[in-house]
Design a protein around this motif. Structure first.
Motif, mmCIF file in Angstrom:
data_model
loop_
_atom_site.group_PDB
_atom_site.id
_atom_site.type_symbol
_atom_site.label_atom_id
_atom_site.label_comp_id
_atom_site.label_asym_id
_atom_site.label_seq_id
_atom_site.Cartn_x
_atom_site.Cartn_y
_atom_site.Cartn_z
ATOM 1 N N UNK A 29 0.807 -1.219 -0.057
ATOM 2 C CA UNK A 29 0.176 -0.197 0.119
ATOM 3 C C UNK A 29 0.873 1.098 -0.002
ATOM 4 N N UNK A 30 1.773 1.335 -0.955
ATOM 5 C CA UNK A 30 2.734 2.223 -1.230
ATOM 6 C C UNK A 30 2.292 3.602 -1.148
ATOM 7 N N UNK A 31 2.842 4.638 -0.683
ATOM 8 C CA UNK A 31 2.362 6.150 -0.717
ATOM 9 C C UNK A 31 1.688 6.570 -2.248
ATOM 10 N N UNK A 32 2.639 6.075 -3.055
ATOM 11 C CA UNK A 32 2.143 6.419 -4.510
ATOM 12 C C UNK A 32 0.701 5.608 -4.963
ATOM 13 N N UNK A 33 0.358 4.603 -4.454
ATOM 14 C CA UNK A 33 -0.952 4.048 -4.561
ATOM 15 C C UNK A 33 -2.051 4.906 -3.947
ATOM 16 N N UNK A 34 -1.810 5.182 -2.255
ATOM 17 C CA UNK A 34 -2.649 5.930 -1.644
ATOM 18 C C UNK A 34 -3.125 7.399 -2.371
ATOM 19 N N UNK A 35 -1.903 7.888 -2.681
ATOM 20 C CA UNK A 35 -2.034 9.279 -3.153
ATOM 21 C C UNK A 35 -2.967 9.345 -4.680
ATOM 22 N N UNK A 36 -2.653 8.232 -5.287
ATOM 23 C CA UNK A 36 -3.404 7.967 -6.652
ATOM 24 C C UNK A 36 -5.100 7.950 -6.582
ATOM 25 N N UNK A 37 -5.452 7.204 -5.268
ATOM 26 C CA UNK A 37 -6.770 7.028 -5.068
ATOM 27 C C UNK A 37 -7.380 7.640 -4.076
ATOM 28 N N UNK A 38 -6.705 8.243 -3.304
ATOM 29 C CA UNK A 38 -7.042 9.273 -2.219
ATOM 30 C C UNK A 38 -6.746 10.787 -2.317
ATOM 31 N N UNK A 39 -7.802 11.352 -2.731
ATOM 32 C CA UNK A 39 -7.264 12.959 -2.999
ATOM 33 C C UNK A 39 -7.133 13.527 -1.470
ATOM 34 N N UNK A 40 -6.244 14.124 -1.135
ATOM 35 C CA UNK A 40 -5.745 14.886 0.059
ATOM 36 C C UNK A 40 -5.270 16.139 -0.207
ATOM 37 N N UNK A 41 -5.572 16.967 1.125
ATOM 38 C CA UNK A 41 -5.065 18.335 1.086
ATOM 39 C C UNK A 41 -6.200 19.010 1.471
ATOM 40 N N UNK A 42 -6.017 20.490 1.287
ATOM 41 C CA UNK A 42 -7.316 21.497 1.510
ATOM 42 C C UNK A 42 -8.298 21.185 0.548
ATOM 43 N N UNK A 43 -9.297 21.922 0.609
ATOM 44 C CA UNK A 43 -10.680 21.746 0.015
ATOM 45 C C UNK A 43 -10.312 21.989 -1.560
ATOM 46 N N UNK A 44 -9.569 22.950 -1.736
ATOM 47 C CA UNK A 44 -9.228 23.470 -3.100
ATOM 48 C C UNK A 44 -8.460 22.350 -3.744
ATOM 49 N N UNK A 45 -7.584 21.803 -3.190
ATOM 50 C CA UNK A 45 -6.564 20.756 -3.664
ATOM 51 C C UNK A 45 -7.420 19.762 -3.900
ATOM 52 N N UNK A 46 -8.371 19.270 -3.169
ATOM 53 C CA UNK A 46 -9.238 18.028 -3.283
ATOM 54 C C UNK A 46 -10.165 18.194 -4.722
ATOM 55 N N UNK A 47 -10.652 19.330 -4.523
ATOM 56 C CA UNK A 47 -11.624 19.716 -5.558
ATOM 57 C C UNK A 47 -10.887 19.937 -6.932
ATOM 58 N N UNK A 48 -9.514 20.375 -7.040
ATOM 59 C CA UNK A 48 -8.929 20.036 -8.294
ATOM 60 C C UNK A 48 -8.493 18.649 -8.736
ATOM 61 N N UNK A 49 -8.362 17.854 -7.684
ATOM 62 C CA UNK A 49 -8.041 16.490 -8.051
ATOM 63 C C UNK A 49 -9.482 16.023 -8.600
ATOM 64 N N UNK A 50 -10.565 16.131 -7.935
ATOM 65 C CA UNK A 50 -11.796 15.536 -8.340
ATOM 66 C C UNK A 50 -12.186 16.073 -9.934
#
Length: 277
Positions: A220-241
């Motif tokens: 469950x490497x960081x790269x996997x988690x970062x790919x499928x779980x958007x995280x950060x502040x709301x603006x960063x998450x919205x950008x990922x979505x």
């Protein structure tokens, strides 16, 4: 497509949903509520959420074909559609082989289940299909309103759109953690990815198609988690979505991950503002 889901929705498990939360999600401006956790064929939770709200769409993500007989699901669909016309999208899917001893010839089972729904009068525009790989994605476009991929990335969304073509619904699910500390965000997101998904062959196969290695999935490497779980502040998450929309999705459903027992409404409120709802 008769069910209007908007651009953004909220994905939560059946046990995490009730009428009060549905009302709040609608007030925040989301276009759809997606019910996870394989709701049973009677679909009482769908009626509860629709009764509590005025216009938001409700979809299942998904009804499991192994656990819910098609005839009973069709009866539920017609009951709900009669009471709440144009607001319910029936999402169905095959599940995964680790969940049932009956799991045999899954592709044939999908086709047979869709045949049964067709025969029972469930319209093509009223149902969608859980799909990850190319073969099932093609079926989603040929036999239903479109596809409901889960645990995917914008790269997968782009490939899925190419496969299903224009004019078919494409809904991308993406997990969300609102936390600007990457390590803390991963600590919250990682268990939701590991259990059960990184132990399931269909999700592993799909992630490997996207370029991840067996070792990365096993750890469950960081790269996997970062790919499928958007995280950060709301603006960063919205950008990922929004990357999913840019890649061809019609709609993105956010699965907000919070600590056990925590109220999801503050996070959904913050995200709604960042999405411009």
């Amino acid at each position: 497509m008769t069910v209007q889901v908007g651009r953004y929705g909220v994905w939560r498990r059946e046990r995490e949903l009730d009428g009060a939360l549905a009302t709040r999600i609608e007030e925040l401006g989301y276009g759809a509520i997606w019910i996870g956790g394989s709701p049973p064929a009677g679909l009482g939770i769908v009626e509860e959420l629709l009764t509590a709200t005025d216009s938001i769409a409700v979809g299942t993500s998904i009804v499991n074909m192994w656990n819910s007989p098609a005839a009973e699901v069709a009866d539920s669909y017609h009951r709900i559609e009669k009471a709440f016309p144009g607001r319910f999208l029936l999402g169905v899917g095959i599940g995964h082989p680790e969940a049932t001893q009956q799991y045999a010839k899954p592709f044939d089972t999908i086709l047979g289940y869709l045949d049964a729904l067709d025969a029972a009068g469930v319209p093509v525009e009223g149902m969608a299909l859980a799909a990850l790989g190319p073969r099932v994605l093609k079926v989603s476009a040929e036999r239903t309103a479109g596809a409901l991929p889960y645990l995917t990335t914008p790269e997968h969304t782009r490939e899925a759109r190419e496969i299903i073509g224009a004019g078919r619904l494409l809904v991308a699910e993406h997990k969300v953690v609102l936390d600007t500390d990457p390590q803390r965000a991963r600590e919250l997101g990682r268990p939701a990815v590991i259990s059960p998904y990184l132990g399931l062959v269909n999700y592993r196969r799909n992630l490997m198609r996207l370029g991840f290695t067996e070792a990365e999935l096993d750890s469950a490497a960081d790269a996997v988690i970062d790919a499928v779980v958007a995280h950060g502040d709301a603006a960063a998450v919205a950008a990922r979505l929004d990357e999913h929309l840019a890649a061809g999705a019609d709609h993105v459903c956010a699965q907000l991950l919070v600590a056990e027992g925590a109220d999801p409404v503050p996070g959904l409120t913050e995200l709604a503002a960042a999405l411009g709802l």
